[in-house]
Design a protein around this motif. Sequence first.
Motif, PDB file in Angstrom:
ATOM      1  N   THR A  58      16.276  -9.690   8.385  1.00 21.15           N
ATOM      2  CA  THR A  58      15.284  -9.041   7.524  1.00 21.15           C
ATOM      3  C   THR A  58      15.684  -9.133   6.062  1.00 21.15           C
ATOM      4  O   THR A  58      14.849  -9.366   5.191  1.00 21.15           O
ATOM      5  CB  THR A  58      15.121  -7.571   7.935  1.00 21.15           C
ATOM      6  OG1 THR A  58      14.832  -7.522   9.324  1.00 21.15           O
ATOM      7  CG2 THR A  58      13.997  -6.910   7.167  1.00 21.15           C
ATOM      8  N   ARG A  66      11.699 -16.737  -2.898  1.00 15.88           N
ATOM      9  CA  ARG A  66      12.222 -17.415  -4.083  1.00 15.88           C
ATOM     10  C   ARG A  66      12.492 -18.887  -3.809  1.00 15.88           C
ATOM     11  O   ARG A  66      12.928 -19.606  -4.706  1.00 15.88           O
ATOM     12  CB  ARG A  66      13.485 -16.693  -4.551  1.00 15.88           C
ATOM     13  CG  ARG A  66      13.135 -15.383  -5.219  1.00 15.88           C
ATOM     14  CD  ARG A  66      14.172 -14.311  -4.991  1.00 15.88           C
ATOM     15  NE  ARG A  66      13.770 -13.040  -5.607  1.00 15.88           N
ATOM     16  CZ  ARG A  66      12.980 -12.145  -5.020  1.00 15.88           C
ATOM     17  NH1 ARG A  66      12.494 -12.345  -3.808  1.00 15.88           N
ATOM     18  NH2 ARG A  66      12.664 -11.038  -5.647  1.00 15.88           N
ATOM     19  N   CYS A 147       1.054  -5.293  -1.215  1.00 18.28           N
ATOM     20  CA  CYS A 147       2.512  -5.173  -1.094  1.00 18.28           C
ATOM     21  C   CYS A 147       3.203  -4.974  -2.429  1.00 18.28           C
ATOM     22  O   CYS A 147       4.433  -4.909  -2.477  1.00 18.28           O
ATOM     23  CB  CYS A 147       3.085  -6.385  -0.375  1.00 18.28           C
ATOM     24  SG  CYS A 147       2.892  -7.909  -1.293  1.00 18.28           S
ATOM     25  N   ALA A 149       3.569  -6.886  -5.003  1.00 17.09           N
ATOM     26  CA  ALA A 149       4.072  -8.047  -5.738  1.00 17.09           C
ATOM     27  C   ALA A 149       3.050  -9.161  -5.713  1.00 17.09           C
ATOM     28  O   ALA A 149       2.224  -9.250  -4.808  1.00 17.09           O
ATOM     29  CB  ALA A 149       5.387  -8.536  -5.123  1.00 17.09           C
ATOM     30  N   THR A 152       6.584 -12.828  -5.449  1.00 20.05           N
ATOM     31  CA  THR A 152       7.661 -12.572  -4.491  1.00 20.05           C
ATOM     32  C   THR A 152       7.219 -11.445  -3.567  1.00 20.05           C
ATOM     33  O   THR A 152       7.609 -10.291  -3.724  1.00 20.05           O
ATOM     34  CB  THR A 152       8.947 -12.201  -5.225  1.00 20.05           C
ATOM     35  OG1 THR A 152       8.655 -11.142  -6.126  1.00 20.05           O
ATOM     36  CG2 THR A 152       9.486 -13.375  -5.985  1.00 20.05           C
ATOM     37  N   THR A 153       6.411 -11.810  -2.583  1.00 20.04           N
ATOM     38  CA  THR A 153       5.680 -10.799  -1.817  1.00 20.04           C
ATOM     39  C   THR A 153       6.544 -10.039  -0.819  1.00 20.04           C
ATOM     40  O   THR A 153       6.306  -8.878  -0.565  1.00 20.04           O
ATOM     41  CB  THR A 153       4.535 -11.463  -1.044  1.00 20.04           C
ATOM     42  OG1 THR A 153       5.096 -12.542  -0.289  1.00 20.04           O
ATOM     43  CG2 THR A 153       3.498 -12.022  -1.989  1.00 20.04           C
ATOM     44  N   ASN A 154       7.526 -10.713  -0.206  1.00 18.63           N
ATOM     45  CA  ASN A 154       8.405 -10.051   0.766  1.00 18.63           C
ATOM     46  C   ASN A 154       7.569  -9.252   1.773  1.00 18.63           C
ATOM     47  O   ASN A 154       7.830  -8.075   2.018  1.00 18.63           O
ATOM     48  CB  ASN A 154       9.380  -9.139  -0.002  1.00 18.63           C
ATOM     49  CG  ASN A 154      10.434  -8.533   0.899  1.00 18.63           C
ATOM     50  OD1 ASN A 154      10.609  -8.973   2.035  1.00 18.63           O
ATOM     51  ND2 ASN A 154      11.103  -7.517   0.419  1.00 18.63           N
ATOM     52  N   ARG A 157       7.402  -9.159   8.221  1.00 21.11           N
ATOM     53  CA  ARG A 157       8.574  -8.515   8.796  1.00 21.11           C
ATOM     54  C   ARG A 157       8.768  -9.001  10.221  1.00 21.11           C
ATOM     55  O   ARG A 157       7.830  -9.501  10.852  1.00 21.11           O
ATOM     56  CB  ARG A 157       8.373  -6.996   8.845  1.00 21.11           C
ATOM     57  CG  ARG A 157       8.487  -6.310   7.521  1.00 21.11           C
ATOM     58  CD  ARG A 157       9.923  -6.266   7.053  1.00 21.11           C
ATOM     59  NE  ARG A 157       9.996  -5.614   5.758  1.00 21.11           N
ATOM     60  CZ  ARG A 157       9.726  -6.201   4.605  1.00 21.11           C
ATOM     61  NH1 ARG A 157       9.414  -7.469   4.581  1.00 21.11           N
ATOM     62  NH2 ARG A 157       9.781  -5.548   3.469  1.00 21.11           N
ATOM     63  N   SER A 162       4.837  -5.663   6.312  1.00 24.38           N
ATOM     64  CA  SER A 162       5.430  -4.457   5.731  1.00 24.38           C
ATOM     65  C   SER A 162       4.406  -3.350   5.471  1.00 24.38           C
ATOM     66  O   SER A 162       4.725  -2.188   5.579  1.00 24.38           O
ATOM     67  CB  SER A 162       6.182  -4.808   4.449  1.00 24.38           C
ATOM     68  OG  SER A 162       5.297  -5.324   3.495  1.00 24.38           O
ATOM     69  N   PHE A 163       3.193  -3.708   5.072  1.00 24.61           N
ATOM     70  CA  PHE A 163       2.183  -2.686   4.770  1.00 24.61           C
ATOM     71  C   PHE A 163       0.838  -3.103   5.347  1.00 24.61           C
ATOM     72  O   PHE A 163       0.514  -4.291   5.363  1.00 24.61           O
ATOM     73  CB  PHE A 163       1.996  -2.512   3.258  1.00 24.61           C
ATOM     74  CG  PHE A 163       3.199  -2.003   2.531  1.00 24.61           C
ATOM     75  CD1 PHE A 163       3.454  -0.643   2.452  1.00 24.61           C
ATOM     76  CD2 PHE A 163       4.075  -2.889   1.919  1.00 24.61           C
ATOM     77  CE1 PHE A 163       4.564  -0.171   1.774  1.00 24.61           C
ATOM     78  CE2 PHE A 163       5.180  -2.421   1.237  1.00 24.61           C
ATOM     79  CZ  PHE A 163       5.428  -1.063   1.171  1.00 24.61           C
ATOM     80  N   HIS A 285       0.432  -1.915  12.147  1.00 25.02           N
ATOM     81  CA  HIS A 285       0.672  -3.182  11.455  1.00 25.02           C
ATOM     82  C   HIS A 285       2.076  -3.697  11.707  1.00 25.02           C
ATOM     83  O   HIS A 285       2.419  -4.789  11.297  1.00 25.02           O
ATOM     84  CB  HIS A 285       0.443  -3.014   9.954  1.00 25.02           C
ATOM     85  CG  HIS A 285       1.413  -2.087   9.294  1.00 25.02           C
ATOM     86  ND1 HIS A 285       1.279  -0.719   9.357  1.00 25.02           N
ATOM     87  CD2 HIS A 285       2.549  -2.319   8.617  1.00 25.02           C
ATOM     88  CE1 HIS A 285       2.288  -0.158   8.718  1.00 25.02           C
ATOM     89  NE2 HIS A 285       3.073  -1.094   8.265  1.00 25.02           N
TER      90      HIS A 285
ATOM     91  N   SER B 186       4.195   4.575   4.929  1.00 27.77           N
ATOM     92  CA  SER B 186       3.669   3.451   5.700  1.00 27.77           C
ATOM     93  C   SER B 186       4.469   2.164   5.534  1.00 27.77           C
ATOM     94  O   SER B 186       4.278   1.228   6.272  1.00 27.77           O
ATOM     95  CB  SER B 186       2.212   3.204   5.313  1.00 27.77           C
ATOM     96  OG  SER B 186       2.178   2.776   3.966  1.00 27.77           O
ATOM     97  N   ASP B 188       8.428   0.220   4.892  1.00 25.57           N
ATOM     98  CA  ASP B 188       9.649   0.301   5.646  1.00 25.57           C
ATOM     99  C   ASP B 188      10.841   0.274   4.703  1.00 25.57           C
ATOM    100  O   ASP B 188      10.707   0.094   3.501  1.00 25.57           O
ATOM    101  CB  ASP B 188       9.738  -0.802   6.709  1.00 25.57           C
ATOM    102  CG  ASP B 188       9.746  -2.182   6.096  1.00 25.57           C
ATOM    103  OD1 ASP B 188       9.494  -3.140   6.806  1.00 25.57           O
ATOM    104  OD2 ASP B 188       9.996  -2.271   4.871  1.00 25.57           O
ATOM    105  N   HIS B 191      11.793  -2.184   1.859  1.00 25.81           N
ATOM    106  CA  HIS B 191      11.009  -2.272   0.635  1.00 25.81           C
ATOM    107  C   HIS B 191      11.522  -1.381  -0.478  1.00 25.81           C
ATOM    108  O   HIS B 191      11.116  -1.513  -1.612  1.00 25.81           O
ATOM    109  CB  HIS B 191       9.549  -1.927   0.931  1.00 25.81           C
ATOM    110  CG  HIS B 191       8.640  -3.084   0.694  1.00 25.81           C
ATOM    111  ND1 HIS B 191       8.390  -3.579  -0.550  1.00 25.81           N
ATOM    112  CD2 HIS B 191       7.969  -3.881   1.547  1.00 25.81           C
ATOM    113  CE1 HIS B 191       7.582  -4.611  -0.461  1.00 25.81           C
ATOM    114  NE2 HIS B 191       7.324  -4.814   0.813  1.00 25.81           N
ATOM    115  N   HIS B 196      11.670  -6.133  -7.671  1.00 28.40           N
ATOM    116  CA  HIS B 196      10.461  -6.867  -8.053  1.00 28.40           C
ATOM    117  C   HIS B 196      10.265  -6.812  -9.556  1.00 28.40           C
ATOM    118  O   HIS B 196      10.502  -5.810 -10.175  1.00 28.40           O
ATOM    119  CB  HIS B 196       9.232  -6.249  -7.376  1.00 28.40           C
ATOM    120  CG  HIS B 196       9.266  -6.425  -5.899  1.00 28.40           C
ATOM    121  ND1 HIS B 196       9.154  -7.647  -5.300  1.00 28.40           N
ATOM    122  CD2 HIS B 196       9.439  -5.528  -4.924  1.00 28.40           C
ATOM    123  CE1 HIS B 196       9.230  -7.482  -4.007  1.00 28.40           C
ATOM    124  NE2 HIS B 196       9.411  -6.219  -3.750  1.00 28.40           N
TER     125      HIS B 196
END
Lengths: 367, 197
Positions: A58, A66, A147, A149, A152-154, A157, A162-163, A285, B186, B188, B191, B196
Amino acid sequence: MPASTEPYVLNIGPQHPSTHGVFRLRVVMDGEVIRDLDMIVGYLHRSMEKLAEERTYTQNIPFTDRADYLAAMSSNLGLALAAERLTGVAPTERSQYLRVIFAELQRIASHAMANGTLISDAGAWQTPLLYMFREREKILDLFEMTCGARLTTNYMRIGGVSFDPPPEFWPALAELVAELPERIDEYFELLTDNEIFLGRTRNVGIISPEDAINGSLTGPALRGSGVPWDLRKAEPYCVYDRFDFDIPVGTVGDVYDRFMVRMEETKQSVRILQQAMAEIPSGPHKNDVALALRPEPGEIYSRVESPRGEIGFYLVSDGTPAPYRFHLRAPSMINLSLLREMGVGSSLPNAVVTLGSLDIVVGEIDR
Amino acid sequence: MARGPRQLLAQPVADALQSALPGIVTAVTDEWLEVASDRVDEALRWLHDTPAWDAAQLSNLTSVDRHTHFEVVYHLQSLDLNHQIVVKARVADHENPVLPSAYPVYKGALLQEREVYDLMGIRFQGHPDLRRLLLWEGYPGFPLRKDFLGIGHGQTTGLQRFPFEDKAAPDRMINAGNIITGERHSGDAAHTGGGHH
């Protein structure tokens, strides 16, 4: 007395407007003809593969942002899928659709950037690029509201995303999907009949299908040569097998075909988005998974179709929470395998357009 | 343990390869077959040319340092038959690793072999242009080796233990005790604190 010429060395880059990154070409010119060509890369090398060996699966997801910073969602997805296959964690049903939606939005944004800069390389300085950026901007807004960003969305998961997108995401997406076909037609009108653009791109930088396959080319660079190979069809991941879409291919394998393949793919992405929006189920999600996954000793090579081609992750586990070996197969780099062959004997302006049509992202070449 | 969705079982491929080129296969599992490292070019050529396997594209080429030896890994694929074959070569000499280049069979090996040479220090005989790719000539050592910078002598590299994991049950792959229950936002944990910009 016959005129004689002397070869000279010309450096393009490390920084040059046609390379949105730090990429250097060293060409030996004889008059207008390229006699030799060498690419010098590594200016953005951050040693990702070594660093990854001390981080959990993770924790490695932000690195993939990147690498290919113009298609972070696709790289995120590639690593999440590889890690899921290695650990046996399953993603939720809703997240599968969210992954498809974001990967396709990313494809549209990335192709807009690729074609915009290609047109810039061909001499149409900035105006078409900014047209292309109009839609890309809206897509990045959608990323940001989901998210936080833009690049660099990250976001992906292991076990989901993530969201969940906020309520205002869905009307904004519907509006974008409704207007995109019209916008794409506008670009077609603007460019595809433009005589200068056709002159600069038709029959330039031709790659035969045999060379494209043997040279490990993937993505629009391979499909432009007429090979209908797309991992979304060949090896469907997420829920791509539930959607109806086509694989556009070129006929000649020149710069123009690679450009057109990207334009047509944008249309196909809109089709996928329409279906995914209509069919997305409700539910969580993301599955809750442990912070530190310890996969059994073993290995996996898992790949997805990024806007630039096959982005693959080769992960070797030794049973600890971090990968023993982490390799990112970078389509941007491997698509350059034929660059020297193609460049030698051509002219400098043609080499620049050819390079532009291969759509490299230097962060991914250098890692 | 884990095969890709379109990856072939290695045993039938190994059997066919072994009968065509006797003595070339040195090990087989479900996932991959290992060939004699000094004959890897022969094996690739045969898999490339034989219609039943049609390994038309070298999808990925990479390497792994196993402390005592190196593994060079070839992910081959057929676009027509839509399958994947994984071939490995075990390079026993850890001090001076050399094996034949795949470039005469696959042009796509050009930059991938340069990358392996650059970061892992494995030399490919017959490569037309074996220079460093991402680092510069004269860079000391090969960073992806496990003993780079002298690390590894008596110390272990990698991450043996994640700081927040459940120490009572560290070996469980999905650790139910680790799941945070009750009120949570919501997103994790990964994050929070992200850089950023």
